[in-house]
Write a protein that holds these residues in place. Sequence first.
Motif, PDB file in Angstrom:
ATOM      1  N   LEU A 136       0.845  -1.186   0.000  1.00  0.00           N
ATOM      2  CA  LEU A 136       0.000   0.000   0.000  1.00  0.00           C
ATOM      3  C   LEU A 136       0.884   1.241   0.000  1.00  0.00           C
ATOM      4  O   LEU A 136       1.770   1.384   0.852  1.00  0.00           O
ATOM      5  CB  LEU A 136      -0.909   0.007   1.233  1.00  0.00           C
ATOM      6  CG  LEU A 136      -2.009   1.070   1.272  1.00  0.00           C
ATOM      7  CD1 LEU A 136      -3.038   0.824   0.172  1.00  0.00           C
ATOM      8  CD2 LEU A 136      -2.695   1.065   2.643  1.00  0.00           C
ATOM      9  N   THR A 137       0.658   2.142  -0.967  1.00  0.00           N
ATOM     10  CA  THR A 137       1.472   3.349  -1.082  1.00  0.00           C
ATOM     11  C   THR A 137       0.573   4.562  -1.304  1.00  0.00           C
ATOM     12  O   THR A 137      -0.620   4.425  -1.583  1.00  0.00           O
ATOM     13  CB  THR A 137       2.464   3.258  -2.257  1.00  0.00           C
ATOM     14  OG1 THR A 137       1.738   3.324  -3.500  1.00  0.00           O
ATOM     15  CG2 THR A 137       3.253   1.961  -2.213  1.00  0.00           C
ATOM     16  N   ASP A 138       1.190   5.757  -1.206  1.00  0.00           N
ATOM     17  CA  ASP A 138       0.473   6.952  -1.628  1.00  0.00           C
ATOM     18  C   ASP A 138       0.593   7.081  -3.139  1.00  0.00           C
ATOM     19  O   ASP A 138       1.192   6.223  -3.805  1.00  0.00           O
ATOM     20  CB  ASP A 138       1.000   8.196  -0.900  1.00  0.00           C
ATOM     21  CG  ASP A 138       2.442   8.541  -1.260  1.00  0.00           C
ATOM     22  OD1 ASP A 138       3.039   7.847  -2.111  1.00  0.00           O
ATOM     23  OD2 ASP A 138       2.978   9.508  -0.684  1.00  0.00           O
ATOM     24  N   VAL A 139       0.033   8.130  -3.719  1.00  0.00           N
ATOM     25  CA  VAL A 139       0.016   8.259  -5.184  1.00  0.00           C
ATOM     26  C   VAL A 139       1.414   8.502  -5.746  1.00  0.00           C
ATOM     27  O   VAL A 139       1.620   8.388  -6.955  1.00  0.00           O
ATOM     28  CB  VAL A 139      -0.937   9.394  -5.612  1.00  0.00           C
ATOM     29  CG1 VAL A 139      -2.370   9.033  -5.301  1.00  0.00           C
ATOM     30  CG2 VAL A 139      -0.563  10.711  -4.944  1.00  0.00           C
ATOM     31  N   GLU A 140       2.390   8.838  -4.887  1.00  0.00           N
ATOM     32  CA  GLU A 140       3.766   9.021  -5.336  1.00  0.00           C
ATOM     33  C   GLU A 140       4.587   7.748  -5.208  1.00  0.00           C
ATOM     34  O   GLU A 140       5.783   7.741  -5.508  1.00  0.00           O
ATOM     35  CB  GLU A 140       4.426  10.146  -4.534  1.00  0.00           C
ATOM     36  CG  GLU A 140       3.742  11.492  -4.680  1.00  0.00           C
ATOM     37  CD  GLU A 140       3.721  11.997  -6.103  1.00  0.00           C
ATOM     38  OE1 GLU A 140       4.739  11.802  -6.804  1.00  0.00           O
ATOM     39  OE2 GLU A 140       2.702  12.564  -6.519  1.00  0.00           O
ATOM     40  N   GLY A 141       3.963   6.663  -4.731  1.00  0.00           N
ATOM     41  CA  GLY A 141       4.665   5.391  -4.623  1.00  0.00           C
ATOM     42  C   GLY A 141       5.405   5.184  -3.321  1.00  0.00           C
ATOM     43  O   GLY A 141       6.173   4.225  -3.197  1.00  0.00           O
ATOM     44  N   CYS A 142       5.194   6.050  -2.343  1.00  0.00           N
ATOM     45  CA  CYS A 142       5.863   5.911  -1.042  1.00  0.00           C
ATOM     46  C   CYS A 142       5.015   5.043  -0.111  1.00  0.00           C
ATOM     47  O   CYS A 142       3.797   5.248  -0.009  1.00  0.00           O
ATOM     48  CB  CYS A 142       6.097   7.288  -0.418  1.00  0.00           C
ATOM     49  SG  CYS A 142       7.236   8.318  -1.372  1.00  0.00           S
ATOM     50  N   PRO A 143       5.623   4.087   0.588  1.00  0.00           N
ATOM     51  CA  PRO A 143       4.863   3.137   1.399  1.00  0.00           C
ATOM     52  C   PRO A 143       4.117   3.796   2.559  1.00  0.00           C
ATOM     53  O   PRO A 143       4.640   4.699   3.221  1.00  0.00           O
ATOM     54  CB  PRO A 143       5.939   2.180   1.926  1.00  0.00           C
ATOM     55  CG  PRO A 143       7.106   2.361   1.016  1.00  0.00           C
ATOM     56  CD  PRO A 143       7.064   3.792   0.568  1.00  0.00           C
ATOM     57  N   VAL A 144       2.910   3.312   2.790  1.00  0.00           N
ATOM     58  CA  VAL A 144       2.149   3.665   3.990  1.00  0.00           C
ATOM     59  C   VAL A 144       2.620   2.746   5.113  1.00  0.00           C
ATOM     60  O   VAL A 144       2.801   1.540   4.894  1.00  0.00           O
ATOM     61  CB  VAL A 144       0.634   3.499   3.739  1.00  0.00           C
ATOM     62  CG1 VAL A 144      -0.159   3.886   4.974  1.00  0.00           C
ATOM     63  CG2 VAL A 144       0.199   4.333   2.535  1.00  0.00           C
ATOM     64  N   LEU A 145       2.797   3.295   6.313  1.00  0.00           N
ATOM     65  CA  LEU A 145       3.417   2.536   7.399  1.00  0.00           C
ATOM     66  C   LEU A 145       2.392   2.060   8.424  1.00  0.00           C
ATOM     67  O   LEU A 145       1.349   2.695   8.639  1.00  0.00           O
ATOM     68  CB  LEU A 145       4.479   3.400   8.095  1.00  0.00           C
ATOM     69  CG  LEU A 145       5.580   3.965   7.199  1.00  0.00           C
ATOM     70  CD1 LEU A 145       6.563   4.775   8.025  1.00  0.00           C
ATOM     71  CD2 LEU A 145       6.294   2.843   6.443  1.00  0.00           C
ATOM     72  N   ASP A 146       2.722   0.942   9.075  1.00  0.00           N
ATOM     73  CA  ASP A 146       1.894   0.450  10.173  1.00  0.00           C
ATOM     74  C   ASP A 146       2.437   0.960  11.503  1.00  0.00           C
ATOM     75  O   ASP A 146       3.350   1.797  11.537  1.00  0.00           O
ATOM     76  CB  ASP A 146       1.834  -1.078  10.149  1.00  0.00           C
ATOM     77  CG  ASP A 146       3.193  -1.736  10.414  1.00  0.00           C
ATOM     78  OD1 ASP A 146       4.179  -1.011  10.721  1.00  0.00           O
ATOM     79  OD2 ASP A 146       3.279  -2.980  10.313  1.00  0.00           O
ATOM     80  N   ARG A 147       1.906   0.446  12.611  1.00  0.00           N
ATOM     81  CA  ARG A 147       2.298   0.922  13.937  1.00  0.00           C
ATOM     82  C   ARG A 147       3.750   0.621  14.271  1.00  0.00           C
ATOM     83  O   ARG A 147       4.346   1.279  15.125  1.00  0.00           O
ATOM     84  CB  ARG A 147       1.385   0.289  14.999  1.00  0.00           C
ATOM     85  CG  ARG A 147      -0.052   0.755  14.937  1.00  0.00           C
ATOM     86  CD  ARG A 147      -0.910   0.008  15.943  1.00  0.00           C
ATOM     87  NE  ARG A 147      -0.512   0.296  17.305  1.00  0.00           N
ATOM     88  CZ  ARG A 147      -1.022   1.282  18.048  1.00  0.00           C
ATOM     89  NH1 ARG A 147      -1.937   2.100  17.523  1.00  0.00           N
ATOM     90  NH2 ARG A 147      -0.632   1.467  19.291  1.00  0.00           N
TER      91      ARG A 147
END
Length: 271
Positions: free
Chosen positions: A131-142
Amino acid sequence: MMRALYTAATGMKAGQTNVDTIANNLSNVNTNGYKTTRTEFKSLLYQTIQTKTTSANGEEKPVGAQVGLGTRVASTTSMYTQGSLNASESQTDFALDGDGFFAIRGVDGETYYTRNGNFTWAVDAFGNTLLTDVEGCPVLDREGNAIYVPEGVSAQKMVFQQSGEIGYNTPEGEYIALNQQFGIYQFNNPSGLEKLSYSRLQQTDASGQAMLEGTNGTLNSKVCQYYLEGSNVQVADEMVNMIIAQRAYEMNSKAIQTADSMLQTANELKR
């Protein structure tokens, strides 16, 4: 009169910044998760013409005489009120109902924060779906890790709870928890966050340290899938503020014209 020229000029400079800020708010009225910004002003130095003990007869005066030397921009403050939640048909669109921020890992390895939950699935160099933002950077968990789709599982089978917990459904419809949860953070002073491009925010000394939700007495935000948080810009208010800023700019311009006219009159006295 020369003092009036420079004093009014400071007002025009500050007024231009105010107009620029309002224009930026209006331009981001459709930006997901955008927070409106307000320009704050403060007065400059004051010049003392007479002290309170000075008078023509040597008598004490109750107050002195001071003349201000203009104004300047003190800060541009972001207003972190909740934006409207707009329905979406995308599985990877999320809105936060609360004070939290999603965490994103930038290309430089640093952690950034955002209220823009317009995410998407992407494939990394090893063929894993994350899962990433529209720029391809990963969304992080806790735990500060990227959120991956388990091997052999379709991304369409991923399930996201309002609590932020993540799992997936088997072909038989059984829910399997991944023991993973969105990393959502709060700040003591969110207005102190530094705004960056792509709706990202960076932690600063003014904002304080990022606090993982559920710690330090913070309340958990609700993760709303199939929704996006709209900007909190109120167009009518911004248009009124634009009119006020324009009139203030015009008044300072008029003050310069008046001071110039007085100087011209003084120069003509010798004729």
